[in-house]
Design a protein around this motif. Sequence first.
Motif, mmCIF file in Angstrom:
data_model
loop_
_atom_site.group_PDB
_atom_site.id
_atom_site.type_symbol
_atom_site.label_atom_id
_atom_site.label_comp_id
_atom_site.label_asym_id
_atom_site.label_seq_id
_atom_site.Cartn_x
_atom_site.Cartn_y
_atom_site.Cartn_z
ATOM 1 N N LEU A 1 12.613 26.786 -32.196
ATOM 2 C CA LEU A 1 12.735 25.241 -32.389
ATOM 3 C C LEU A 1 13.645 24.163 -30.918
ATOM 4 N N THR B 1 12.104 19.036 -37.883
ATOM 5 C CA THR B 1 10.752 19.542 -37.992
ATOM 6 C C THR B 1 10.464 19.981 -38.959
ATOM 7 N N GLU C 1 14.569 16.802 -33.168
ATOM 8 C CA GLU C 1 14.047 18.393 -33.060
ATOM 9 C C GLU C 1 13.191 18.136 -32.589
ATOM 10 N N SER C 2 11.997 19.214 -32.481
ATOM 11 C CA SER C 2 10.481 19.292 -32.020
ATOM 12 C C SER C 2 10.759 21.055 -32.198
#
Length: 121
Positions: A20, A115, A6-7
């Motif tokens: 996201l 995240t 994830e980021s």
Amino acid sequence: QVQVVESGGGLVQAGGSLRLSCAASGSIFSISSINTMGWYRQAPGKQRELVAAITSVGITNYADSVKGRFTISRDNAMNTVYMVYLQVNSLKFEDTAVYYCDALVRGTHFWGQGTQVNVSS
């Protein structure tokens, strides 16, 4: 085996927005076997909860608390990478949490590391 990353988290003021991203990668067979991709979140002292999910045929599902504010979408055109996005708008302080992405593949869940989303009031 599927790897999930994830980021896109960060610090945002109430009323703000974030996008996201989640990348699920693996073999062509594994990626093509993804049933559902989901976004979950866990706030301090609370249980992990489903925020939004999207199936392999594009059916979406949202938690009542985020309906109308969050939108899940996907890009599964690539053979070995499956991208899922969560557009989060009109953020509230109570949206503060670690957001996790989950890939459900033939009955097995593969989770990312999460995240962090912090919403300041």
